[in-house]
Design an enzyme around this catalytic site. Structure first.
Site, PDB file in Angstrom:
ATOM      1  N   TYR A 149       0.829  -1.209   0.000  1.00 33.69           N
ATOM      2  CA  TYR A 149       0.000   0.000   0.000  1.00 33.69           C
ATOM      3  C   TYR A 149       0.868   1.266   0.000  1.00 33.69           C
ATOM      4  O   TYR A 149       0.374   2.354  -0.257  1.00 33.69           O
ATOM      5  CB  TYR A 149      -0.941   0.032   1.214  1.00 33.69           C
TER       6      TYR A 149
ATOM      7  N   LYS B 139       3.616 -15.026   2.246  1.00 31.66           N
ATOM      8  CA  LYS B 139       3.484 -15.758   0.979  1.00 31.66           C
ATOM      9  C   LYS B 139       4.919 -16.028   0.529  1.00 31.66           C
ATOM     10  O   LYS B 139       5.360 -15.633  -0.555  1.00 31.66           O
ATOM     11  CB  LYS B 139       2.685 -14.889  -0.025  1.00 31.66           C
TER      12      LYS B 139
ATOM     13  N   ASP C 293      -2.984 -17.815   1.792  1.00 32.74           N
ATOM     14  CA  ASP C 293      -4.137 -18.512   1.209  1.00 32.74           C
ATOM     15  C   ASP C 293      -4.654 -19.595   2.166  1.00 32.74           C
ATOM     16  O   ASP C 293      -5.854 -19.754   2.361  1.00 32.74           O
ATOM     17  CB  ASP C 293      -3.818 -19.083  -0.180  1.00 32.74           C
TER      18      ASP C 293
ATOM     19  N   ASP D  85      -4.871  -6.559   6.386  1.00 29.49           N
ATOM     20  CA  ASP D  85      -6.110  -5.835   6.062  1.00 29.49           C
ATOM     21  C   ASP D  85      -7.210  -6.838   5.713  1.00 29.49           C
ATOM     22  O   ASP D  85      -8.311  -6.824   6.271  1.00 29.49           O
ATOM     23  CB  ASP D  85      -5.795  -4.925   4.862  1.00 29.49           C
TER      24      ASP D  85
ATOM     25  N   ASP E  58     -10.394  -8.336   8.343  1.00 27.76           N
ATOM     26  CA  ASP E  58     -11.798  -8.132   7.959  1.00 27.76           C
ATOM     27  C   ASP E  58     -12.547  -9.463   7.924  1.00 27.76           C
ATOM     28  O   ASP E  58     -13.685  -9.563   8.360  1.00 27.76           O
ATOM     29  CB  ASP E  58     -11.901  -7.466   6.577  1.00 27.76           C
TER      30      ASP E  58
END
Ligand code: NAD
Length: 353
Positions: A141, A188, A220, A244, A248
């Site tokens: 980001y 990852k 994942d 993030d 959520d």
């Protein structure tokens, strides 16, 4: 203890829920013999309306002289035009950046009495009590980005330095020491170089915390494990984007957005505390907002910025007792059941402190 707290009510239900959180802190101060002073300032849509700037200089100046910031929520349809030159959420990003708040903490706890509101079977939700530690000021980001050619390709870069990973991993391991002593690190590493650096650094930091167990999960796989074995997680540490998304996903386990608090921290004790929900314009001004997320954010403020653990637990237990009494705001009421107002719910919490 003396403490100065800056209050940013913001927009929509922000002012409604923040008033309840301040009342809780005032009750804690009276009960435990502290002296908390509160100053209010502008941020978000209301700040745009009054000054043209979602994060006025005056607000930053006031914030610099306080021990912690308590924020309601910002935004609403009036300012929600994505092409507008100034938008309420710029205030949020600006204040995080200004104060270097690199670690975002989000506890997700399922209260047994609310399990019917969550999308998973009750038995899977038993004992769910996890703490997300999301890196907040680095990663993809904040990497360089660009559209190329005629806009037919584009890139974003995921960049992490070992120092950025170390400091957020430290926050996670320290938090685990005060909890069930387990950290799950999300990455990852099988595909991304930045994530190999992430894993290597977390392993190095772990050497200083031999009392804490460390588990690694690929992002994942983590999306599935969060749903199939949510109660096995204690502290989860992740980079900005993965944190993030996963936090959520986990937030739905609690049954309502209105239940969850958050803290944004740096290496000293200064922090910004806010519920995870937005300004809920659909229910603003109706006395329907659930103040729990904001009240629990005040508990985090007591814990992390003021280091008042007994007081933090007193607030958390008061919320738990309120729910056990059967008090319900509209968002957590049974489908055809009755509910009480924001004020009545908060009064019950206050009566339990
Ligand atoms: P939202 O979180 O405001 O609302 C989503 C749904 O949850 C709504 O139905 C709302 O009524 C309900 N809800 C949220 N908080 C609640 C509470 N405390 N009690 C009871 N019900 C609650 O998200 P949204 O509708 O996507 O966004 C509304 C505005 O908030 C937008 O302008 C958005 O940009 C902004 N926003 C701000 C923040 C923030 O300030 N940190 C975060 C997310 C969204």
């Amino acid at each position: 203890m003396n403490a100065k707290i800056l209050v940013l009510p913001g927009d929509g239900i922000g002012p409604e829920v923040i008033a309840k959180s301040v009342a809780v802190l005032e009750k804690v101060a009276a009960k435990f013999g502290h002296n908390f002073s509160f100053e209010e300032a502008l941020m978000g849509g209301i700040a745009i309306d009054k000054t043209g700037n979602p994060l006025p200089e005056e607000t930053l100046r006031q914030a610099e002289q306080t021990d912690a910031i308590l924020l309601g929520a910002v935004g609403g349809p009036k300012w929600d035009n994505p092409t507008a030159p100034v938008r309420p959420e710029q205030g949020l990003l600006g204040i995080r950046r200004h104060f270097g708040l690199f670690a975002n903490l989000r506890p997700v706890k399922v209260y047994p009495v609310l399990a019917e509101h969550a999308p998973l079977r009750r038995e899977l939700l038993e004992g769910v009590d996890m703490l997300f530690v999301r890196e907040l000021t680095g990663g993809i980001y904040f990497g360089s980005r660009q559209e190329q050619g005629d806009g037919d390709s584009a890139y974003d870069t995921m960049l992490y330095s070992t120092d950025e990973v170390k400091r957020v991993a430290d926050v996670a391991f320290r938090a685990a020491q005060g909890r069930r002593k387990k950290v799950t690190s999300i990455d990852k590493a099988n595909v991304l170089a930045a994530m190999r650096l992430w894993r290597r650094t977390v392993v190095e930091v772990h050497e200083d915390y031999s009392d804490v167990a460390l588990e690694h999960l690929l992002v994942d796989a983590a999306t599935m494990h969060l749903l199939t074995r949510p109660s096995s997680f204690d502290v989860i540490v992740a980079g900005n984007m993965f944190g993030d998304i996963l936090s959520d996903e986990a937030s739905v386990l609690a049954g309502s957005l209105g239940m969850l608090p958050s803290a944004s921290l740096r290496s000293d004790t200064f922090g910004l505390y806010e519920p995870i929900h937005g300004s809920a314009p659909d229910i603003a001004g109706q006395g329907k907002a659930n103040p729990t997320g904001t009240i629990l954010s005040a508990a985090l403020l007591l814990r992390y910025s003021l280091q008042l653990e007994d007081e933090a637990q007193a607030v958390e237990q008061a919320v738990e007792q309120t729910l056990a009494d059967g008090a319900r705001t509209a968002d957590i009421a049974p489908k055809s059941g009755s509910y009480i107002s924001t004020d009545e719910f908060a009064d019950t919490v206050l009566s339990h402190i």
